[in-house]
Enzyme design. Structure first.
Site, short mmCIF file in Angstrom:
data_model
loop_
_atom_site.label_atom_id
_atom_site.label_comp_id
_atom_site.label_asym_id
_atom_site.label_seq_id
_atom_site.Cartn_x
_atom_site.Cartn_y
_atom_site.Cartn_z
N CYS A 1 -20.28 -1.78 11.58
CA CYS A 1 -19.70 -1.56 12.96
C CYS A 1 -20.64 -2.16 13.72
O CYS A 1 -20.35 -2.81 14.87
CB CYS A 1 -19.29 -0.02 13.12
SG CYS A 1 -17.97 0.44 12.13
N THR B 1 0.87 -1.13 0.12
CA THR B 1 -0.18 -0.05 0.03
C THR B 1 0.74 1.09 -0.11
O THR B 1 0.59 2.22 -0.69
CB THR B 1 -0.87 -0.13 1.11
OG1 THR B 1 -1.77 -1.20 1.35
CG2 THR B 1 -1.79 1.23 1.34
N HIS C 1 2.62 2.29 8.06
CA HIS C 1 1.59 1.92 9.05
C HIS C 1 2.22 0.46 9.71
O HIS C 1 1.34 -0.13 10.56
CB HIS C 1 0.40 1.67 8.44
CG HIS C 1 0.29 0.63 7.26
ND1 HIS C 1 0.58 1.23 5.78
CD2 HIS C 1 0.10 -0.55 7.35
CE1 HIS C 1 0.31 0.12 5.26
NE2 HIS C 1 -0.03 -1.03 5.88
N GLU C 2 3.14 0.00 9.27
CA GLU C 2 3.59 -1.30 9.93
C GLU C 2 4.83 -1.11 11.20
O GLU C 2 5.79 -1.40 10.77
CB GLU C 2 4.30 -2.40 8.99
CG GLU C 2 3.03 -2.66 7.76
CD GLU C 2 3.77 -3.70 6.77
OE1 GLU C 2 4.96 -3.99 6.81
OE2 GLU C 2 2.95 -3.98 6.10
N HIS D 1 1.89 1.76 -3.24
CA HIS D 1 0.79 2.16 -4.22
C HIS D 1 0.63 3.86 -4.16
O HIS D 1 0.61 4.51 -5.00
CB HIS D 1 -0.62 1.54 -3.91
CG HIS D 1 -0.85 0.37 -4.42
ND1 HIS D 1 -0.50 0.00 -5.91
CD2 HIS D 1 -1.16 -0.83 -3.92
CE1 HIS D 1 -0.85 -1.37 -5.93
NE2 HIS D 1 -0.88 -1.84 -4.86
N CYS E 1 -15.88 3.67 11.80
CA CYS E 1 -16.54 4.87 12.12
C CYS E 1 -17.63 4.64 13.30
O CYS E 1 -18.07 5.37 13.98
CB CYS E 1 -17.50 5.24 10.98
SG CYS E 1 -18.98 3.75 10.80
#
Lengths: 342, 342
Positions: free
Chosen positions: A97, A40, A61-62, A43, A91
């Site tokens: 959710c 990602t 993010h890792e 990308h 959300c």
């Protein structure tokens, strides 16, 4: 503090950015140790996700790290705690959710995509996204918890059981981690991979690996399974050739788990689903239990073998350029600086 | 006796054929009452299955009738018994048969395709394929047990529960029967159908029906489900447009059952499987429990509404020509002769 910023397609900048005195009330501040680069991130780097990111954007993010400070509402996380981040921001209100499936929230935000990521010296994240790690787990290996949690999720949705025959299409980091988790569950794993360096790495890890450019995968799997077919197939290539072969491999009522993210619709042999009553499911990121399982499993896994390269944060632009090229890179980590211990 | 023979593409002949004195040792001889025409019969008629049939071939497999004689090894079926035929001939030895999934046998033969079918006055079939029907069920309605068993199987694999929202793409005979079985389970059913005569028939049966050429199906389903999406979608069109819309309709972790037989691979939006963790399964014919369920349910179902036309056996060639045309035909039955009571 210093951060790596994505500016536009192919353009990164390592520079100083301001940092607030304290994290927000419900957040913690992580002193980042290691951060892995992921598909990602690539990308975003290639400009393919400009509609989702706000530039200049902090990538990554890792991550693993140590809690540096906590917001005033945070009571259960202490400064000095080592841990990782589950980078999802659901959300909390949509039908998913409401069903307890916040990881597939209709309006899911990803920390590090829609909000700043981990390629900076300090990373403020919601307290709920932080998971502590045991002392036995190195911060370096902990940077692989996030992709390992993906693999745990995929194998769980695939309902892999001991003794089953599993085929993993694609032996990149996620494919290899899926293979490790499936093997840990007691499955017999066959990997399919076209890159010869990845074939060699998977072989070194003890896996049965086929290069489908030189060996016909379908008869190989049929022979290995006594003409029954695979119990579970993981499609991790996101390539039309993977979508084509995935339906030819499973046994009657066997299962296909689609892990690869297909940018466009691809041709799928739906008649094969009819013929063998195949099942297919999509798998997206992870749930909290997958993260905790990943933390539990990490110590026993040969994660070092996946880490082919480590760059320090100031050299992160070179790391992206390197990973974008064709080479033997598997998992590339960015280390905050040389003071970080493993 | 008289039989309807398929000779070659578009060519049928009604003629006398020889009949043995007695059925084989493990077979029964059914005096056929009614036989429905099915999509598969039409494929054979159009020459699309010449590789599977041996000409001249007796067509038909959706039959009801009365036992006329039994083979010498058959003890549990009495002459005079009314019943139907589950027209599968599994090999008994392949991995699927070993797993108790003989209906998806690797070498499955279909009675009426690979062996002679029911469009003859007497039909010899293996005793194991015969299922008796209760006195309350008419022989005419019993000719719909086979397609109703398909629908029972599809709904069972779709795991449809009371209160769930179900969408059925295609309101031909199988689509309508799936809708009836799902409704019987307590589901809220929306049908999608492009033929206006089929829309009208489904409406007459009390169903919520959308013609996707005039109403946009996706917002319609979202509005009806409070923006959640469908719990289960049945794809019964075998058309690329069905394969396209099927992934847009389900809720998170919703299920798609592929019932239509897609002759060629079609484009499928695999990213949607990732995004919502959708599930898909193929469903093929039926298992014995589906046949017994169909027999149990048939009395309560408005099967008469599906039977648009009845031809006598000598007129069967006209029935095929009629069904091949564009008209309001839903289920066409062939009656042996005018002596057959309903």
């Amino acid at each position: 503090m210093n951060a790596l910023l994505y500016l536009s397609e192919g353009k990164l900048e390592y520079k100083k950015i301001p940092v607030s005195d304290t994290p927000e009330a419900d957040s913690i501040r992580l002193k980042v140790a290691y951060c892995g680069l992921c598909g990602t991130d690539m990308h975003i780097y290639r400009g393919q996700m400009d509609s989702r990111v706000t530039t200049p954007h902090v990538l990554g993010h890792e991550a693993s790290g140590v809690v540096e400070a906590v917001g005033r509402n945070v009571n259960e996380i202490s400064v000095g705690r080592r841990g990782v981040v589950m980078p999802l921001r659901p959300c909390g209100e949509c039908p998913a959710c409401e069903d307890g499936l916040s990881h597939i929230c209709h309006r899911l935000k990803f920390i590090g995509i829609e909000t700043p990521g981990a390629l900076q010296e300090y990373w403020d994240v919601p307290a709920y996204s932080f998971l502590p790690i045991p002392e036995t787990l190195s911060l370096k290996h902990a940077a692989l918890i996030e992709p390992l949690a993906v693999a745990c999720h995929d194998v769980r949705l695939g309902d892999v059981r001991a003794g089953q025959n599993v085929v993993v299409l694609g032996a990149g980091p996620i494919g290899l981690l899926i293979a490790m988790v499936a093997k840990h569950k007691g499955a017999n794993v066959i990997l399919s991979e076209i890159s010869e360096s990845r074939v060699q790495l998977a072989k070194k890890l003890g896996f049965d690996v086929v290069n489908p450019r030189t060996t016909d995968l379908i008869p190989y799997v049929n022979d290995k399974t006594n003409q029954v077919g695979a119990d579970v197939v993981f499609e991790v290539t996101a390539h039309s050739s993977g979508a084509e072969v995935m339906t030819a491999l499973p046994r009657c009522r066997g299962r296909i788990v689609v892990v690869g993210i297909f940018a466009e619709p691809v041709k799928v042999d739906l008649k094969r689903f009819f013929r063998r009553e195949l099942q297919l499911c999509g798998a997206r990121v992870y749930e909290r239990e997958d993260f905790t399982q990943a933390i539990r499993l990490a110590d026993a896994f040969p994660l070092d073998a996946l880490i082919t390269d480590v760059f320090d944060l100031p050299q992160a632009p070179e790391a992206f350029a390197y990973l974008a090229g064709a080479n033997r890179a598997m998992k590339v980590l960015i280390r905050r600086d040389e003071t970080i211990k493993e």
